[in-house]
Design an enzyme around this catalytic site. Structure first.
Site, PDB file in Angstrom:
ATOM      1  CG  HIS A 164      44.588  12.937 -18.478  1.00  0.00           C
ATOM      2  ND1 HIS A 164      43.176  13.503 -18.656  1.00  0.00           N
ATOM      3  CD2 HIS A 164      44.759  11.974 -19.910  1.00  0.00           C
ATOM      4  CE1 HIS A 164      42.673  13.193 -19.877  1.00  0.00           C
ATOM      5  NE2 HIS A 164      43.747  12.286 -20.782  1.00  0.00           N
ATOM      6  CG  ASP A 223      45.489  17.475  -9.213  1.00  0.00           C
ATOM      7  OD1 ASP A 223      45.508  16.658 -10.022  1.00  0.00           O
ATOM      8  OD2 ASP A 223      44.458  17.485  -8.352  1.00  0.00           O
TER       9      ASP A 223
HETATM   10  C1  GDG Z   1      43.549  12.931 -13.537  1.00  0.00           C
HETATM   11  C2  GDG Z   1      44.462  13.955 -13.121  1.00  0.00           C
HETATM   12  C3  GDG Z   1      43.162  15.929 -14.199  1.00  0.00           C
HETATM   13  C4  GDG Z   1      35.439  12.773  -7.177  1.00  0.00           C
HETATM   14  N1  GDG Z   1      34.646  12.002  -6.050  1.00  0.00           N
HETATM   15  C5  GDG Z   1      33.597  11.606  -6.964  1.00  0.00           C
HETATM   16  C6  GDG Z   1      33.528  11.817  -8.019  1.00  0.00           C
HETATM   17  N2  GDG Z   1      34.739  12.356  -8.364  1.00  0.00           N
HETATM   18  C7  GDG Z   1      35.297  12.978  -9.501  1.00  0.00           C
HETATM   19  C8  GDG Z   1      35.241  14.643  -9.486  1.00  0.00           C
HETATM   20  C9  GDG Z   1      36.443  14.633 -10.898  1.00  0.00           C
HETATM   21  C10 GDG Z   1      36.980  13.542 -10.982  1.00  0.00           C
HETATM   22  O1  GDG Z   1      36.440  12.519  -9.987  1.00  0.00           O
HETATM   23  C11 GDG Z   1      38.450  13.834 -10.330  1.00  0.00           C
HETATM   24  O2  GDG Z   1      39.153  14.733 -11.076  1.00  0.00           O
HETATM   25  P1  GDG Z   1      40.493  15.480 -11.052  1.00  0.00           P
HETATM   26  O3  GDG Z   1      40.801  16.211 -12.128  1.00  0.00           O
HETATM   27  O4  GDG Z   1      40.394  16.017  -9.640  1.00  0.00           O
HETATM   28  O5  GDG Z   1      41.521  14.390 -10.648  1.00  0.00           O
HETATM   29  P2  GDG Z   1      42.198  12.759 -11.297  1.00  0.00           P
HETATM   30  O6  GDG Z   1      41.078  11.598 -11.053  1.00  0.00           O
HETATM   31  O7  GDG Z   1      43.269  12.551 -10.530  1.00  0.00           O
HETATM   32  O8  GDG Z   1      42.212  12.760 -12.857  1.00  0.00           O
HETATM   33  C12 GDG Z   1      43.846  15.261 -12.990  1.00  0.00           C
HETATM   34  C13 GDG Z   1      42.516  14.830 -14.566  1.00  0.00           C
HETATM   35  O9  GDG Z   1      42.947  13.336 -15.007  1.00  0.00           O
HETATM   36  C14 GDG Z   1      41.701  15.449 -16.002  1.00  0.00           C
HETATM   37  O10 GDG Z   1      42.817  15.382 -16.792  1.00  0.00           O
HETATM   38  O11 GDG Z   1      42.546  17.108 -13.783  1.00  0.00           O
HETATM   39  O12 GDG Z   1      44.918  16.312 -12.634  1.00  0.00           O
HETATM   40  O13 GDG Z   1      45.101  13.338 -11.976  1.00  0.00           O
HETATM   41  O14 GDG Z   1      35.336  14.700 -12.013  1.00  0.00           O
HETATM   42  O15 GDG Z   1      34.143  15.162  -9.880  1.00  0.00           O
HETATM   43  N3  GDG Z   1      32.822  11.659  -8.953  1.00  0.00           N
HETATM   44  C15 GDG Z   1      31.667  10.798  -8.409  1.00  0.00           C
HETATM   45  N4  GDG Z   1      31.246  10.591  -7.214  1.00  0.00           N
HETATM   46  C16 GDG Z   1      32.312  10.958  -6.304  1.00  0.00           C
HETATM   47  O16 GDG Z   1      32.336  10.483  -5.095  1.00  0.00           O
HETATM   48  N5  GDG Z   1      30.498  10.551  -9.383  1.00  0.00           N
END
Ligand code: GDG
Length: 465
Positions: free
Chosen positions: A161, A369
């Site tokens: 990821h 990312d």
């Molecule tokens: C890894 C990789 C890759 C955030 N704040 C809240 C909340 N979130 C949710 C967002 C989004 C998720 O968390 C974050 O996803 P990301 O993709 O930005 O990043 P990582 O957590 O680092 O995930 C990344 C991912 O895996 C998938 O392969 O894209 O690059 O690092 O869905 O909405 N959700 C809630 N409350 C919040 O305050 N419910």
């Protein structure tokens, strides 16, 4: 392979550090995996989330929402060495190009190997040769290798990821050859971006003599590895619907009361040093500095739920953000205007969707990312008639696909400031054109596409034998 016909599909077995047990339907990945697991009568193996003072080899088998789980406990020492240590203090920083933050401690690697071996033992005990094992993320580079070493013949795939860095960076991990041998024991390896694939391909060719057979396949000794570019998606249509739900409207109304006539610029990120939050705050400071006409006209709200806050760097980041937002509000704010609202807490998914929809600009500026799902969620949540504009870092995997966003270098504070200004001034017709292209893209390559595209790589892999 597709899973439309469950009778002809092998049973899918997912392995990940965290499972969806206890919070089913919590996110796109959990839903996408759960659906296929339920269809194929599959199993999800992962950490129970429980930590005990002394090691205990208990595996709890439970069912929830049509999915079976095998949950493994960890001891405090295992959790510290494997999770906080090797996963979060070696692999996470190095894979995100932060060698300066890596702590290379051989005890951490010993714990990482031990947990990978323990999970491999559970996979061996609870699966058969007919199953398809799909391992998720950097916690389990070594699992397929341990299965093979134990003489356990399974079909295994791995999805990373997070980014795969340049070979020069990956080589700096003292155990890089062991990790690479682990990855190369899988039949299929899926990565998020073309950049990651190029880095990985170059590394295995230069370092372990992999021979490139075609665009996706490499020969390593007598093993053939399929490397698949497989950018993860979201449930775009589902997220779009949730942006007009009751909870979304309530959250949006609550924030709108404070906004008044001001335009909202929003950022949503786990509080992590890879997300470029200090640089983003400084970019906004440049905007306020260069364009006094915007004072009182916009409000930047950053939602940053704390994550892994026990690790030292996260506490430091928190302090840095507190100081920066305080300084910027002190410098530019007024009696009736707070330029930066920074909320170190989480919100419900539907609430987030409502806030994205309200925002005129989505500011997604990670320094590195794997993908960045927030970029896709922001687009999914927009009103098609009056969509906002996405400002996106060139270093997010999402930039590969989302070329109709305003793509910027997140280290360049001026570029961040100028992109936000461009977004605020963008005519409706251009906003609609960009949004339509982006929305069509995230619907086409959504989370189900991602799952099918990864699993289909086994069809190609099968053809070779
Ligand atoms: C890894 C990789 C890759 C955030 N704040 C809240 C909340 N979130 C949710 C967002 C989004 C998720 O968390 C974050 O996803 P990301 O993709 O930005 O990043 P990582 O957590 O680092 O995930 C990344 C991912 O895996 C998938 O392969 O894209 O690059 O690092 O869905 O909405 N959700 C809630 N409350 C919040 O305050 N419910």
């Amino acid at each position: 392979m597709t899973n439309n016909n469950s009778e002809s599909s092998p049973r899918l077995v997912a392995v990940s550090n965290r499972t969806a047990y206890g919070s089913p339907r919590a996110g796109g990945l959990a839903v996408a995996l759960s659906d296929t697991l339920a269809e194929t009568g599959g199993l999800w193996i992962g950490w129970s989330g429980k930590i005990f003072d002394v090691p205990r080899r208990r595996v709890l088998n439970v069912d929830e929402d049509g999915v079976s789980f095998a949950l493994i406990d960890m001891s405090k020492a295992e959790y510290e060495g494997f999770y906080l240590g090797y996963a979060n203090s070696v692999l996470w920083p190095v894979m995100h190009n932060r060698l300066d933050l890596a702590v290379f401690d051989s005890d951490y690697f010993a714990a990482y190997k031990a947990i990978n071996r323990q999970f491999a033992d559970v996979v061996a005990a609870q699966t058969t040769q007919d199953d398809l094992i799909w391992v998720q993320d950097y916690h389990f580079f070594l699992l397929a290798k341990f299965l093979k070493d134990a003489g356990c013949n399974r079909r295994t795939g791995f999805f990373l990821h997070i980014p795969f860095p340049a070979p020069e960076v990956f080589r700096s991990i003292p155990d890089h050859l062991t990790l690479a041998a682990g990855l190369c024991a899988y039949e299929v390896v899926g990565l998020q971006s073309s950049h990651d694939c190029a880095n990985f391909a170059r590394y295995i060719q230069e370092e372990i003599g992999a021979e490139k057979l075609d665009d996706e396949r490499f020969r390593i000794g007598d093993h053939i590895l399929t490397l698949r570019l497989c950018p993860i998606g979201i449930d775009a249509e589902g997220f779009s619907l949730s942006a007009t739900s009751q909870a979304a409207n309530d959250a949006s109304r609550k924030l709108a009361r404070f906004l008044g006539e001001r335009d909202l610029v929003i950022g949503v990120d786990r509080m992590d040093y890879s997300k470029g939050l200090p640089q983003r705050f400084e970019g906004m400071a440049v905007l306020f500095d260069k364009y006094p006409d915007l004072h009182g006209k916009i409000s930047f709200t950053q939602i940053a739920p704390p994550s892994r806050s026990v690790v030292e760097e996260y506490a430091q980041l928190r302090q840095q953000l507190d100081e920066l937002s305080g300084r910027i509000n002190g410098d530019y704010g007024d009696l009736d205007w707070i330029p930066i609202r920074y909320l170190a807490r989480g919100y419900e998914r539907d609430e987030l969707a409502g806030l994205y929809r309200l925002a005129r600009v989505g500011l997604v500026t990670p320094l590195q990312d794997g993908m960045n799902l927030v970029a896709k969620e922001y687009i999914a949540a927009q009103d098609p008639d009056d969509p906002g504009v996405l400002v996106l870092s060139q270093f997010a995997g999402a930039a590969d696909q989302m070329t109709d966003a305003l793509i910027i270098n997140p280290h360049d504070r001026n570029a961040v400031a100028e992109a936000v200004r461009t977004a605020l001034n963008m005519p409706l017709a251009e906003r609609q054109r960009r949004w339509r292209a982006l929305y069509d893209g995230i619907c086409r390559q959504d989370i189900n596409w991602w799952r099918e595209h990864f699993l289909a790589a086994f069809d190609t892999a099968e053809g070779q034998y």
